[in-house]
Design a protein around this motif. Structure first.
Motif, mmCIF file in Angstrom:
data_model
loop_
_atom_site.group_PDB
_atom_site.id
_atom_site.type_symbol
_atom_site.label_atom_id
_atom_site.label_comp_id
_atom_site.label_asym_id
_atom_site.label_seq_id
_atom_site.Cartn_x
_atom_site.Cartn_y
_atom_site.Cartn_z
ATOM 1 N N GLU A 1 0.837 -1.200 0.000
ATOM 2 C CA GLU A 1 0.000 0.000 0.000
ATOM 3 C C GLU A 1 0.877 1.258 0.000
ATOM 4 O O GLU A 1 0.649 2.184 -0.775
ATOM 5 N N ARG B 1 -6.733 -5.014 -0.518
ATOM 6 C CA ARG B 1 -6.002 -3.818 -0.058
ATOM 7 C C ARG B 1 -5.190 -3.200 -1.199
ATOM 8 O O ARG B 1 -5.133 -1.986 -1.352
ATOM 9 N N SER C 1 -5.830 0.531 -2.986
ATOM 10 C CA SER C 1 -4.755 1.517 -3.096
ATOM 11 C C SER C 1 -4.657 2.062 -4.516
ATOM 12 O O SER C 1 -4.480 3.268 -4.714
#
Length: 131
Positions: free
Chosen positions: A39, A71, A75
């Motif tokens: 990320e 995730r 991002s």
């Protein structure tokens, strides 16, 4: 040229004026294996990422290994990424359903145009039936 996000950004910045098509291809699994915070890396490299290599180790499709793809994709959505996603698959004929799920994953984050996605889904469906 480097494996750390800040090093890669430095290289691109150093040559981009003379070579505007130079950018970073983020290999998500390799970065993960190197212990990179994905990320954070996506946010650091943001505008310099021009393609994303999606794969998992041992010929697995994204989502079937250790990378937290939800995730990662969030991002990319947050930075407004509109570049290319390259999905690596060995023996994709046996994994057509999983390939379709990967296209759907990219679509869920509005990172793939719906018309292009429909064409991809149709093509994977045809090829899956042929083999």
């Amino acid at each position: 040229f480097g494996t750390k996000p800040d090093h890669l950004v430095e290289v691109v910045k150093a040559v981009r004026e003379d070579y505007p098509n130079i950018g970073i291809c983020l290999d998500v699994r390799n970065a993960f294996d190197d212990g990179v915070d994905l990320e954070r890396a996506i946010f650091e490299m943001g505008e310099y990422i021009i393609s994303v290599h999606m794969h998992e180790g041992h010929s697995l499709l994204p989502g079937r290994g250790l990378v937290e793809w939800d995730r990662v994709m969030k991002s990319f959505k947050k930075i407004g990424y509109e570049g290319t996603f390259i999905i690596e698959v060995a023996g994709w004929q046996e994994q057509v359903e999983a390939m379709l799920n990967n296209v759907a994953l990219i679509m869920n984050y509005n990172l793939l145009d719906a018309k292009k996605a429909k064409n991809l889904l149709e093509e994977f469906g045809r090829r899956g039936k042929i083999n």
